[in-house]
Scaffold this motif. Structure first.
Motif, mmCIF file in Angstrom:
data_model
loop_
_atom_site.group_PDB
_atom_site.id
_atom_site.type_symbol
_atom_site.label_atom_id
_atom_site.label_comp_id
_atom_site.label_asym_id
_atom_site.label_seq_id
_atom_site.Cartn_x
_atom_site.Cartn_y
_atom_site.Cartn_z
ATOM 1 N N VAL A 187 0.988 -1.207 0.003
ATOM 2 C CA VAL A 187 0.094 0.168 -0.074
ATOM 3 C C VAL A 187 0.836 1.326 -0.004
ATOM 4 N N ASP A 188 1.901 1.395 0.829
ATOM 5 C CA ASP A 188 2.544 2.542 1.084
ATOM 6 C C ASP A 188 3.795 2.681 0.060
ATOM 7 N N GLU A 189 4.212 1.726 -0.601
ATOM 8 C CA GLU A 189 5.205 1.958 -1.454
ATOM 9 C C GLU A 189 4.889 1.187 -2.950
ATOM 10 N N ASN A 190 4.056 0.301 -2.921
ATOM 11 C CA ASN A 190 3.705 -0.094 -4.386
ATOM 12 C C ASN A 190 2.561 0.654 -4.944
ATOM 13 N N GLY A 191 1.754 1.156 -4.377
ATOM 14 C CA GLY A 191 0.581 1.793 -4.660
ATOM 15 C C GLY A 191 -0.667 0.918 -4.926
ATOM 16 N N LEU A 192 -0.679 -0.080 -4.398
ATOM 17 C CA LEU A 192 -1.908 -0.755 -4.340
ATOM 18 C C LEU A 192 -2.812 -0.257 -3.425
ATOM 19 N N THR A 193 -4.197 -0.511 -3.727
ATOM 20 C CA THR A 193 -5.302 0.108 -2.789
ATOM 21 C C THR A 193 -5.498 -1.368 -1.838
ATOM 22 N N LEU A 236 -11.377 -9.776 -5.460
ATOM 23 C CA LEU A 236 -10.889 -8.653 -5.941
ATOM 24 C C LEU A 236 -11.132 -8.582 -7.518
ATOM 25 N N THR A 237 -10.844 -9.722 -8.222
ATOM 26 C CA THR A 237 -10.899 -9.555 -9.773
ATOM 27 C C THR A 237 -12.329 -8.997 -10.111
ATOM 28 N N TYR A 238 -13.123 -9.731 -9.186
ATOM 29 C CA TYR A 238 -14.656 -9.722 -9.848
ATOM 30 C C TYR A 238 -15.245 -8.190 -9.505
ATOM 31 N N THR A 239 -14.515 -7.420 -8.925
ATOM 32 C CA THR A 239 -14.741 -6.084 -8.583
ATOM 33 C C THR A 239 -15.396 -5.155 -9.835
ATOM 34 N N PRO A 251 -4.292 1.925 -14.709
ATOM 35 C CA PRO A 251 -4.781 0.594 -14.125
ATOM 36 C C PRO A 251 -5.244 0.417 -12.716
ATOM 37 N N ARG A 252 -6.219 -0.490 -12.512
ATOM 38 C CA ARG A 252 -6.518 -0.640 -11.027
ATOM 39 C C ARG A 252 -5.699 -1.722 -10.241
ATOM 40 N N ARG A 253 -5.180 -1.225 -9.229
ATOM 41 C CA ARG A 253 -4.270 -2.133 -8.551
ATOM 42 C C ARG A 253 -4.773 -2.330 -7.153
ATOM 43 N N MET A 286 -2.078 -9.827 -4.649
ATOM 44 C CA MET A 286 -2.278 -8.776 -5.582
ATOM 45 C C MET A 286 -3.003 -8.735 -6.859
ATOM 46 N N VAL A 287 -3.652 -7.790 -7.125
ATOM 47 C CA VAL A 287 -4.753 -8.011 -8.470
ATOM 48 C C VAL A 287 -4.455 -6.791 -9.345
ATOM 49 N N SER A 288 -4.165 -6.718 -10.543
ATOM 50 C CA SER A 288 -4.328 -5.505 -11.260
ATOM 51 C C SER A 288 -5.305 -5.879 -12.522
ATOM 52 N N VAL A 289 -5.752 -4.713 -12.909
ATOM 53 C CA VAL A 289 -6.895 -4.784 -14.032
ATOM 54 C C VAL A 289 -6.367 -3.602 -14.811
ATOM 55 N N THR A 290 -5.966 -4.048 -15.926
ATOM 56 C CA THR A 290 -4.986 -3.083 -17.032
ATOM 57 C C THR A 290 -5.475 -3.024 -18.491
ATOM 58 N N HIS A 291 -5.075 -2.057 -19.077
ATOM 59 C CA HIS A 291 -5.170 -1.804 -20.626
ATOM 60 C C HIS A 291 -4.475 -2.787 -20.969
ATOM 61 N N PRO A 292 -4.797 -3.518 -22.154
ATOM 62 C CA PRO A 292 -4.256 -4.622 -22.874
ATOM 63 C C PRO A 292 -2.933 -4.368 -23.373
ATOM 64 N N ASP A 293 -2.561 -3.262 -23.903
ATOM 65 C CA ASP A 293 -1.193 -2.820 -24.271
ATOM 66 C C ASP A 293 -0.238 -2.839 -23.084
ATOM 67 N N HIS A 294 -0.607 -3.079 -21.792
ATOM 68 C CA HIS A 294 0.305 -2.417 -20.684
ATOM 69 C C HIS A 294 0.420 -3.840 -19.944
ATOM 70 N N SER A 295 -0.157 -5.050 -20.351
ATOM 71 C CA SER A 295 -0.222 -5.867 -19.125
ATOM 72 C C SER A 295 0.917 -6.674 -19.017
ATOM 73 N N ASP A 296 1.761 -6.782 -20.070
ATOM 74 C CA ASP A 296 2.994 -7.484 -19.959
ATOM 75 C C ASP A 296 3.950 -6.709 -18.961
ATOM 76 N N GLU A 297 4.129 -5.466 -19.160
ATOM 77 C CA GLU A 297 4.867 -4.649 -18.293
ATOM 78 C C GLU A 297 4.207 -4.538 -16.754
ATOM 79 N N GLU A 298 3.129 -4.653 -16.671
ATOM 80 C CA GLU A 298 2.237 -5.104 -15.349
ATOM 81 C C GLU A 298 2.666 -6.218 -14.664
ATOM 82 N N GLN A 299 2.825 -7.330 -15.437
ATOM 83 C CA GLN A 299 3.154 -8.569 -14.655
ATOM 84 C C GLN A 299 4.648 -8.487 -14.247
#
Length: 429
Positions: A187-193, A236-239, A251-253, A286-299
């Motif tokens: 939360v504090d350093e990686n920017g996840l909610t 988390l993903t089903y939100t 992205p939603r993290r 951890m769960v991320s919801v991303t734009h298709p163009d950015h998912s590999d970098e998000e992984q």
């Protein structure tokens, strides 16, 4: 879920991708169902048009006084109405059959995933840290003198059965400290909610995150139909299910610390000693919801978030890219992080970080709207950040001393009242 249009356009490529996983070709069977469904839909549309045409002529026949034509047209309208209903019903049956067939087919591996049959064909991509050397034979976590009194398998077995444990005293506090440290870091350093999510979910959430129908036997279901989550990836993903997000929302993290439950079907005889493989355990997800163009970098970003937790704890690990035969059902690409466990003299999985592409998004209809464009499916990713119980095992085994005490990672001291050691008597000092 697979895009039927993509299968229609490139059936050979679809079968080739399935073959990489060791699965039989299915495009012919899928497309035959699809063709039959489309034919019924087309026939229903034709019958509907004929019904409407006849309906318009009924009034004219009645007005002209042509009783015979009136009766003929009225009968025809009834017949066409029944025909439309029958064709639509058959189309719906075929649609259900097609959806059921598609729901059992695993995701298509990314092009860079190595081919292989099992874990022996996974590819190591990185290794970090030095395996600790001991002047004695290191013990497994449950054998360490300072740990054993606070890791009660017998009472848990009397209470719940095999593959449960009761942690007490200092060991329970260390376990809790690890989870708090992970959540705070994300939360504090990686920017996840942070999310406090349910651990009971409906069929729709399980299906949307590819846990049903294939993995029903791996999960627990209550008598009134809820499922106990095997990972908070599910809620988390089903939100985002059924939503059309703005592109600016990505992205939603998200991250959550929850209890998790698995039946461990098919694991009889594996890891029965200790708390490595339990029916109930805790995990920071951890769960991320991303734009298709950015998912590999998000992984890659998520992978570093998980690896960093182990580095801060001083636990040696290796990261491997899973081959096609060892990869999970819903994944396009998966990296496993394996922590060094001196008691087993082996690296053991402590995190999996996967991208599913749009596989889950199609199942739960989760989309985003690009600026000025039509809605597209999002990409979803998930990863352990980390499995708390397995992280506890790694901390205890790597920090053990010959006298039965355990040196604890410095980063946990703030969560342990400044204490840095688990004594041989089981106290924090």
């Amino acid at each position: 879920m697979h895009d039927i249009r993509a299968i229609r356009e490139a059936p050979e490529a679809f079968d080739a991708a399935l073959a990489r996983r060791g699965d039989a070709p299915l495009s012919s069977e899928i497309l035959a169902l699809d063709q039959a469904r489309r034919e019924k839909i087309s026939a229903a549309e034709t019958a509907r048009a004929e019904q409407n045409k006849a309906s318009k002529l009924v009034g004219a026949a009645k007005a002209s006084g042509d009783g015979a034509e009136f009766e003929r047209l009225r009968t025809l309208v009834g017949e066409k109405k029944a025909e439309v209903s029958a064709l639509q019903g058959k189309a719906a049956e075929l649609d259900t059959e097609l959806s059921e067939k598609l729901s059992w087919i695993a995701n298509i591996p990314a092009d860079d995933v190595p081919e292989g049959a099992d874990e022996n064909d996974n590819v190591e991509v990185r290794r970090w840290g030095d395996q600790p050397s001991f002047g004695f034979a290191p013990k497994e976590h449950f054998e360490i003198a300072g740990v054993a009194p606070s890791m009660d398998f017998e009472t848990a077995a009397r209470t719940s059965g095999a593959r449960f444990v009761m942690l007490t005293g200092a060991v329970a506090r260390i376990h809790r400290a690890l989870a708090q440290f992970m959540i705070d870091t994300h939360v504090d350093e990686n920017g996840l909610t942070e999310v406090n999510s349910p651990v009971l979910v409906r069929d729709e959430a399980m299906y949307g995150t590819d846990k049903l129908p294939k993995f029903a036997e791996d999960s627990y279901q209550t008598t009134n139909g809820w499922w106990l989550v095997s990972t908070s990836e599910i809620p988390l993903t089903y939100t985002v299910a059924g939503q059309i997000l703005d592109e600016s929302d990505l992205p939603r993290r998200l991250t959550a610390h929850t209890l998790c439950f698995r039946s461990e079907a098919g694991s009889a005889g594996r890891d029965t000693a200790g708390m490595l493989r339990q029916h109930q355990f805790e995990k920071v997800e951890m769960v991320s919801v991303t734009h298709p163009d950015h998912s590999d970098e998000e992984q890659k970003r998520m992978l570093r978030c998980a690896e960093d937790i182990l580095e801060r704890l001083g636990i040696a690990y290796r990261t491997v890219l899973l081959c096609t035969g060892d990869m999970g059902f819903g994944a396009r690409r998966t990296y496993d992080i394996e922590a060094w466990l001196p008691g087993q003299n082996a690296y053991r999985e402590i995190s999996s970080v996967s991208t599913t592409g749009d596989f889950q998004a199609r199942r739960m209809n989760a989309r985003f709207r690009p600026a000025g464009g039509k809605p597209q499916f999002v990409h979803t990713l998930n990863g352990s950040g980390l499995a708390v119980g397995r992280c506890l095992i790694a901390v205890l085994e790597n920090g053990q001393r010959e006298d039965g005490s355990v040196a604890l990672p410095e980063v946990l001291s703030g969560y342990l009242g400044g204490k840095t050691t688990l004594s041989a008597d089981g106290d924090l000092i």
